[in-house]
Design a protein around this motif. Structure first.
Motif, short mmCIF file in Angstrom:
data_model
loop_
_atom_site.label_atom_id
_atom_site.label_comp_id
_atom_site.label_asym_id
_atom_site.label_seq_id
_atom_site.Cartn_x
_atom_site.Cartn_y
_atom_site.Cartn_z
N GLY A 96 1.00 3.23 4.48
CA GLY A 96 1.47 2.25 3.53
C GLY A 96 2.45 1.25 4.10
O GLY A 96 2.88 1.34 5.24
N ARG A 101 0.86 -1.18 0.00
CA ARG A 101 0.00 0.00 0.00
C ARG A 101 0.90 1.22 0.00
O ARG A 101 1.93 1.24 0.66
CB ARG A 101 -0.84 0.06 1.27
CG ARG A 101 -1.88 -0.97 1.42
CD ARG A 101 -2.74 -0.61 2.62
NE ARG A 101 -3.18 -1.82 3.29
CZ ARG A 101 -3.71 -1.85 4.49
NH1 ARG A 101 -3.85 -0.74 5.18
NH2 ARG A 101 -4.08 -2.99 5.02
N ARG A 102 0.45 2.25 -0.70
CA ARG A 102 1.17 3.52 -0.70
C ARG A 102 0.54 4.46 0.31
O ARG A 102 -0.55 4.23 0.79
CB ARG A 102 1.11 4.16 -2.09
CG ARG A 102 1.87 3.37 -3.12
CD ARG A 102 1.74 4.06 -4.47
NE ARG A 102 2.43 3.28 -5.47
CZ ARG A 102 3.51 3.69 -6.11
NH1 ARG A 102 4.02 4.87 -5.86
NH2 ARG A 102 4.08 2.92 -7.00
N GLY A 103 1.26 5.51 0.60
CA GLY A 103 0.69 6.56 1.45
C GLY A 103 1.17 6.48 2.89
O GLY A 103 2.05 5.69 3.24
N ARG A 104 0.54 7.31 3.70
CA ARG A 104 0.94 7.44 5.10
C ARG A 104 0.82 6.13 5.87
O ARG A 104 1.65 5.81 6.71
CB ARG A 104 0.08 8.52 5.76
CG ARG A 104 0.70 9.06 7.04
CD ARG A 104 -0.15 10.14 7.56
NE ARG A 104 -1.39 9.52 8.04
CZ ARG A 104 -2.16 10.03 8.96
NH1 ARG A 104 -1.88 11.19 9.48
NH2 ARG A 104 -3.24 9.41 9.35
#
Length: 155
Positions: free
Chosen positions: A64, A59-62
């Motif tokens: 992730g 998963r990408r992002g904060r």
């Protein structure tokens, strides 16, 4: 003998499976490295192999990171060993996935080396195929289901 790369892969998968069982959050590579004891830069390559094979996702992002996307009860240890180290057979003539006739063998049917190692290999593979990532997570001794005691040390 298992390679260090396979050992790190199994430990990383166990960490991800534990996290999945607890709260299902994705873990950053630094967290996986810390919990598994695997060096981060070595783990990067392993996680890519596991992701390509469809065992883990990212998963990408904060929030992730990496997560196990397959049920630990459905990930056989043999699958992971083959993925990381390649064929498990002691000879190419015994391999299911990478079969090759041995150049020095005149007749596979009467080859005593193939017969002896084939019997051992069949037992080994049956056990490895039935043991899963879930077994690595348990504190129980998975070999006991085969009527074998847990192994201490030695060869």
């Amino acid at each position: 003998m298992l390679t260090q790369k396979t050992k790190y892969a199994l430990k990383a998968l166990t960490v991800l499976a534990d996290e999945q069982a607890q709260d299902g959050t994705a873990l950053r590579i630094e967290e996986i490295a810390e919990r598994s004891g695997a060096p981060k830069r070595f783990l990067e390559h392993i996680l890519l192999d596991l992701k390509r094979a469809g065992l883990i996702g990212s998963r990408r992002g904060r929030n992730g990171g990496y997560e196990l996307i397959k049920d630990p009860r459905r990930v056989s240890l043999a699958e992971v060993l083959r993925l990381i180290d390649g064929p498990l057979a002691p000879f190419p003539c015994l391999s299911r996935n990478a079969y090759q006739r041995c150049e020095d063998c005149k007749d596979e049917v009467s080859c005593s080396v193939r017969a002896v190692f084939g019997g051992f290999y069949t037992t080994y593979i049956l056990m490895l195929e039935s043991l899963t990532l879930s077994d690595l997570m348990r504190e129980a001794r998975p070999l006991e289901r085969f009527g074998l005691p847990g192994l201490g040390g030695g060869e």
